[in-house]
Design a protein around this motif. Sequence first.
Motif, PDB file in Angstrom:
ATOM      1  N   ARG A 233       0.840  -1.185   0.000  1.00 46.45           N
ATOM      2  CA  ARG A 233       0.000   0.000   0.000  1.00 46.45           C
ATOM      3  C   ARG A 233       0.885   1.247   0.000  1.00 46.45           C
ATOM      4  NH1 ARG A 233      -4.472   0.868   4.729  1.00 46.45           N
ATOM      5  NH2 ARG A 233      -5.966   2.128   3.567  1.00 46.45           N
ATOM      6  N   GLY A 234       0.604   2.175  -0.893  1.00 46.10           N
ATOM      7  CA  GLY A 234       1.395   3.389  -0.975  1.00 46.10           C
ATOM      8  C   GLY A 234       2.449   3.373  -2.056  1.00 46.10           C
ATOM      9  N   ALA A 235       2.581   2.241  -2.752  1.00 43.98           N
ATOM     10  CA  ALA A 235       3.546   2.174  -3.851  1.00 43.98           C
ATOM     11  C   ALA A 235       3.083   3.079  -4.988  1.00 43.98           C
ATOM     12  CB  ALA A 235       3.683   0.727  -4.332  1.00 43.98           C
ATOM     13  N   PRO A 236       4.011   3.508  -5.863  1.00 43.82           N
ATOM     14  CA  PRO A 236       3.601   4.383  -6.981  1.00 43.82           C
ATOM     15  C   PRO A 236       2.473   3.769  -7.791  1.00 43.82           C
ATOM     16  CG  PRO A 236       5.980   4.306  -6.822  1.00 43.82           C
ATOM     17  CD  PRO A 236       5.461   3.310  -5.819  1.00 43.82           C
ATOM     18  N   GLY A 237       1.366   4.507  -7.923  1.00 40.43           N
ATOM     19  CA  GLY A 237       0.190   3.998  -8.613  1.00 40.43           C
ATOM     20  C   GLY A 237      -0.825   3.351  -7.707  1.00 40.43           C
ATOM     21  N   LEU A 238      -0.465   3.114  -6.436  1.00 41.88           N
ATOM     22  CA  LEU A 238      -1.378   2.470  -5.482  1.00 41.88           C
ATOM     23  C   LEU A 238      -1.641   3.370  -4.278  1.00 41.88           C
ATOM     24  CD1 LEU A 238       0.117  -1.141  -5.522  1.00 41.88           C
ATOM     25  CD2 LEU A 238      -2.006  -0.407  -6.591  1.00 41.88           C
ATOM     26  N   GLU A 239      -1.558   4.698  -4.480  1.00 40.14           N
ATOM     27  CA  GLU A 239      -1.828   5.615  -3.379  1.00 40.14           C
ATOM     28  C   GLU A 239      -3.312   5.592  -3.019  1.00 40.14           C
ATOM     29  OE1 GLU A 239      -0.474   6.523  -6.229  1.00 40.14           O
ATOM     30  OE2 GLU A 239       1.598   7.121  -5.850  1.00 40.14           O
ATOM     31  N   SER A 240      -3.584   5.815  -1.742  1.00 37.05           N
ATOM     32  CA  SER A 240      -4.980   5.815  -1.293  1.00 37.05           C
ATOM     33  C   SER A 240      -5.093   6.731  -0.083  1.00 37.05           C
ATOM     34  CB  SER A 240      -5.438   4.398  -0.926  1.00 37.05           C
ATOM     35  OG  SER A 240      -4.674   3.906   0.165  1.00 37.05           O
ATOM     36  N   SER A 241      -6.325   7.043   0.273  1.00 35.11           N
ATOM     37  CA  SER A 241      -6.574   7.830   1.482  1.00 35.11           C
ATOM     38  C   SER A 241      -7.853   7.330   2.144  1.00 35.11           C
ATOM     39  CB  SER A 241      -6.699   9.323   1.146  1.00 35.11           C
ATOM     40  OG  SER A 241      -7.893   9.565   0.423  1.00 35.11           O
ATOM     41  N   VAL A 242      -7.928   7.524   3.454  1.00 35.14           N
ATOM     42  CA  VAL A 242      -9.072   7.047   4.234  1.00 35.14           C
ATOM     43  C   VAL A 242      -9.678   8.238   4.973  1.00 35.14           C
ATOM     44  CG1 VAL A 242      -9.856   5.486   6.042  1.00 35.14           C
ATOM     45  CG2 VAL A 242      -7.968   4.805   4.540  1.00 35.14           C
ATOM     46  N   PHE A 243     -10.991   8.455   4.772  1.00 34.11           N
ATOM     47  CA  PHE A 243     -11.695   9.521   5.497  1.00 34.11           C
ATOM     48  C   PHE A 243     -12.252   8.942   6.796  1.00 34.11           C
ATOM     49  CE2 PHE A 243     -15.678  11.880   6.376  1.00 34.11           C
ATOM     50  CZ  PHE A 243     -15.105  13.117   6.623  1.00 34.11           C
ATOM     51  N   HIS A 244     -11.964   9.632   7.921  1.00 32.18           N
ATOM     52  CA  HIS A 244     -12.324   9.084   9.236  1.00 32.18           C
ATOM     53  C   HIS A 244     -13.601   9.678   9.816  1.00 32.18           C
ATOM     54  CE1 HIS A 244      -8.484   7.016   9.384  1.00 32.18           C
ATOM     55  NE2 HIS A 244      -7.859   8.155   9.119  1.00 32.18           N
ATOM     56  N   GLY A 245     -14.219  10.652   9.135  1.00 35.06           N
ATOM     57  CA  GLY A 245     -15.437  11.255   9.681  1.00 35.06           C
ATOM     58  C   GLY A 245     -16.687  10.484   9.293  1.00 35.06           C
ATOM     59  N   LYS A 246     -17.830  10.963   9.762  1.00 31.02           N
ATOM     60  CA  LYS A 246     -19.099  10.315   9.445  1.00 31.02           C
ATOM     61  C   LYS A 246     -19.587  10.712   8.056  1.00 31.02           C
ATOM     62  CE  LYS A 246     -20.646   9.946  14.257  1.00 31.02           C
ATOM     63  NZ  LYS A 246     -21.663  10.367  15.241  1.00 31.02           N
ATOM     64  N   SER A 247     -19.467  11.991   7.719  1.00 34.28           N
ATOM     65  CA  SER A 247     -19.904  12.438   6.399  1.00 34.28           C
ATOM     66  C   SER A 247     -18.922  13.482   5.876  1.00 34.28           C
ATOM     67  CB  SER A 247     -21.311  13.048   6.473  1.00 34.28           C
ATOM     68  OG  SER A 247     -21.299  14.207   7.284  1.00 34.28           O
ATOM     69  N   LEU A 248     -18.788  13.511   4.560  1.00 34.97           N
ATOM     70  CA  LEU A 248     -17.845  14.436   3.940  1.00 34.97           C
ATOM     71  C   LEU A 248     -18.331  15.878   4.013  1.00 34.97           C
ATOM     72  CD1 LEU A 248     -16.851  12.336   0.809  1.00 34.97           C
ATOM     73  CD2 LEU A 248     -15.279  13.120   2.576  1.00 34.97           C
ATOM     74  N   THR A 249     -19.646  16.085   4.077  1.00 34.63           N
ATOM     75  CA  THR A 249     -20.201  17.449   4.097  1.00 34.63           C
ATOM     76  C   THR A 249     -21.104  17.625   5.310  1.00 34.63           C
ATOM     77  OG1 THR A 249     -22.043  16.741   2.698  1.00 34.63           O
ATOM     78  CG2 THR A 249     -20.100  17.665   1.586  1.00 34.63           C
ATOM     79  N   ASP A 250     -21.293  18.874   5.693  1.00 34.10           N
ATOM     80  CA  ASP A 250     -22.224  19.150   6.785  1.00 34.10           C
ATOM     81  C   ASP A 250     -23.621  19.446   6.219  1.00 34.10           C
ATOM     82  OD1 ASP A 250     -21.854  21.562   5.625  1.00 34.10           O
ATOM     83  OD2 ASP A 250     -21.089  22.600   7.405  1.00 34.10           O
ATOM     84  N   TYR A 251     -24.514  19.961   7.049  1.00 33.23           N
ATOM     85  CA  TYR A 251     -25.908  20.168   6.603  1.00 33.23           C
ATOM     86  C   TYR A 251     -26.007  21.235   5.517  1.00 33.23           C
ATOM     87  CZ  TYR A 251     -25.974  24.381   9.485  1.00 33.23           C
ATOM     88  OH  TYR A 251     -25.705  25.617  10.021  1.00 33.23           O
ATOM     89  N   GLN A 252     -24.979  22.078   5.402  1.00 33.82           N
ATOM     90  CA  GLN A 252     -24.994  23.098   4.353  1.00 33.82           C
ATOM     91  C   GLN A 252     -24.197  22.674   3.119  1.00 33.82           C
ATOM     92  OE1 GLN A 252     -23.616  26.708   6.231  1.00 33.82           O
ATOM     93  NE2 GLN A 252     -25.702  27.384   6.693  1.00 33.82           N
ATOM     94  N   GLY A 253     -23.664  21.445   3.149  1.00 28.62           N
ATOM     95  CA  GLY A 253     -22.903  20.951   2.007  1.00 28.62           C
ATOM     96  C   GLY A 253     -21.457  21.400   2.002  1.00 28.62           C
ATOM     97  N   ARG A 254     -20.946  21.913   3.162  1.00 25.26           N
ATOM     98  CA  ARG A 254     -19.567  22.358   3.235  1.00 25.26           C
ATOM     99  C   ARG A 254     -18.671  21.203   3.689  1.00 25.26           C
ATOM    100  NH1 ARG A 254     -20.534  27.341   7.229  1.00 25.26           N
ATOM    101  NH2 ARG A 254     -21.384  25.531   8.342  1.00 25.26           N
ATOM    102  N   THR A 255     -17.496  21.118   3.108  1.00 27.21           N
ATOM    103  CA  THR A 255     -16.517  20.099   3.542  1.00 27.21           C
ATOM    104  C   THR A 255     -15.620  20.698   4.626  1.00 27.21           C
ATOM    105  OG1 THR A 255     -14.891  20.773   1.871  1.00 27.21           O
ATOM    106  CG2 THR A 255     -16.497  19.094   1.230  1.00 27.21           C
ATOM    107  N   TYR A 256     -14.650  19.903   5.074  1.00 30.37           N
ATOM    108  CA  TYR A 256     -13.749  20.398   6.114  1.00 30.37           C
ATOM    109  C   TYR A 256     -12.796  21.483   5.598  1.00 30.37           C
ATOM    110  CZ  TYR A 256     -10.759  16.706   4.035  1.00 30.37           C
ATOM    111  OH  TYR A 256     -10.068  15.897   3.171  1.00 30.37           O
ATOM    112  N   MET A 257     -12.842  21.775   4.288  1.00 28.68           N
ATOM    113  CA  MET A 257     -11.974  22.817   3.742  1.00 28.68           C
ATOM    114  C   MET A 257     -12.430  24.218   4.165  1.00 28.68           C
ATOM    115  SD  MET A 257      -9.649  21.241   2.037  1.00 28.68           S
ATOM    116  CE  MET A 257      -8.947  22.472   0.966  1.00 28.68           C
ATOM    117  N   SER A 258     -13.707  24.397   4.402  1.00 29.60           N
ATOM    118  CA  SER A 258     -14.205  25.731   4.768  1.00 29.60           C
ATOM    119  C   SER A 258     -13.931  25.971   6.249  1.00 29.60           C
ATOM    120  CB  SER A 258     -15.704  25.841   4.491  1.00 29.60           C
ATOM    121  OG  SER A 258     -16.389  24.809   5.185  1.00 29.60           O
ATOM    122  N   PRO A 259     -13.423  27.149   6.614  1.00 28.96           N
ATOM    123  CA  PRO A 259     -13.074  27.413   8.030  1.00 28.96           C
ATOM    124  C   PRO A 259     -14.320  27.485   8.907  1.00 28.96           C
ATOM    125  CG  PRO A 259     -12.801  29.384   6.689  1.00 28.96           C
ATOM    126  CD  PRO A 259     -13.088  28.263   5.742  1.00 28.96           C
TER     127      PRO A 259
END
Length: 580
Positions: A233-259
């Motif tokens: 896992r992590g070799a060139p071409g096999l990169e991945s990521s895991v999201f640890h929260g319950k949902s990617l967006t909140d009730y307004q559709g904002r992700t964790y990128m918005s302050p």
Amino acid sequence: MSLVAGYSSDEDNGLASATHDAFGLAKIPTAKKPRVDEPSTSLTVEAAPHVLTEDLLHQTSLVVRPTDTQMNVNINYADMTLPLQGPENPFGDRNRFMNQNALAGHVEEQMMSDHAFRQQHMTHTILGYSANPSIDPNAPAILGSLEKAQANGFATIGAVKIPRAQKKELKRKRKTKGDLDVIEGEDAYEGPWARWGDEEKDTQHAEVEEAEPEEEEEESEEEVQVKKAKPKRGAPGLESSVFHGKSLTDYQGRTYMSPPLSEAPQLQHEPGSQETFIPKTCIHTWTGHTQGVSVIRLFPNTGHLLLSGSMDTKIKLWDVYTHGNCLRTFHGHMKAVKDVTFSNDGRRFLSCGYDRQMKLWDTETGQCLKRFSNGKIPYVVRFHPDEDKQHIFLAGMSDKKIVQYDMNSGEITQEYDQHLGPVNTITFVDENRRFVTTSDDKTIRAWDFDIPVVIKYIAEPHMHSMPAVTLHPSRKYFAAQSLDNQILVYSTDNFRQARNKRFAGHSVAGYACQVGFSPDGKWISSGDGEGNIVFWEWKTGRIKSRLRAHSKVVIAHEWLPHESSKVVTASWDGLIKLWD
């Protein structure tokens, strides 16, 4: 006559007594026992000391151990003059080979070089005969097959020559060049590319092997597929990521990128507008890395997200203001992560590691967008700070070069090759028109962007390596962590050292501990090798506080840009802490 005789005798006695005891000393009573001179024992001679008077055991012959020092029996002269009895010493110099002589022959001591012995040994093993090293005139001159020795002229294996005819037979032969007029067929022209004569046999063998049943081939292919190792896992071409929260967006559709402005309204203000103070207590600890943390970076401008790279090959994105959880884990490197850096808007970030890879990630989706490598270990990566040059980044490599990449094409557009050691830091100054680099060669070099010529070269005999450099919030100075346990300050316009600014009192020898500035530039801070954070006053250079933060070296720390007294620290103990 008798009287005369008697008189004479009495007179003689009186004279004798007078001569012996003239002063009457004999009549004086003795106070002590009279001293008697004893004869000295050294002069006495005894024929047989400590010897039994009778031979009760009838020991007619002398039997003693070599360790005995005295005899209790008198023996006669014949027994005393008998030669030594019993077996001879087999380990003595005189009888070294006596115990090796057997019925098969007699062992003689001979001197022979290793080369001569090896020649005779190989001759006997391969040809079946060898010269007899014995000095006995009656012994045969050759051991082994006399016929083979005569056939080879009694020569050793090194002196035997193969006849030319036999050599020619053994020599590999090519097929004929062929006829120039024939293109295909038996006598087709091959010229100097003609095959060897024995290649036909090899091709025949190969054809026979290919003619085996197809079922066996399929079985072997299946076996080969089973034996293939699963790529890591992590070799060139096999990169991945895991999201640890319950949902990617909140009730307004904002992700964790918005302050999170509702939790932290001060994020709207300009960084450095409020007065800052030195933190005192730990208010939060982020755990999740299994090995030491090597680098941390706060989200640009707001600082509501924290990116960390660790020696466990993982990169983690943490929440700072709301819950303090781990939001996403990026699996993209096979070895320890060395550096990470955000782009200006924070949408993307670069990472590099000891697996010689540099990777571009999407902060929001966790996708690995591109990967770069030139076969060397990157020690530092930096985006160009200008908004119109966000597709360009610089990387300081282990082969003494600073490499400039264009992410759109993925190619190297410039190389800055002047350093004499691995490049540790890259810092943009002078409104991003120039940049400063430090290296293991104990020098500081300044460059014009996109021109591979050094415009300023700083090197002194007393200088040490500077593995960490940070820009002052006013952008007029940059502070360099020197490995002689001090922080040196240089101006960004003429690159001269500010002699009045020198910060010491901490121990960082051997560690690339990052230097930090408070948002208003009032305090300068640094971790040290003992797990402390040290705070100095920027104006006076005095140590204001020393905070015990971690159990191992504090390698990186960052001041939160919109807070008055909050600092994030990262250590080789695997923990990241928030202090207030």
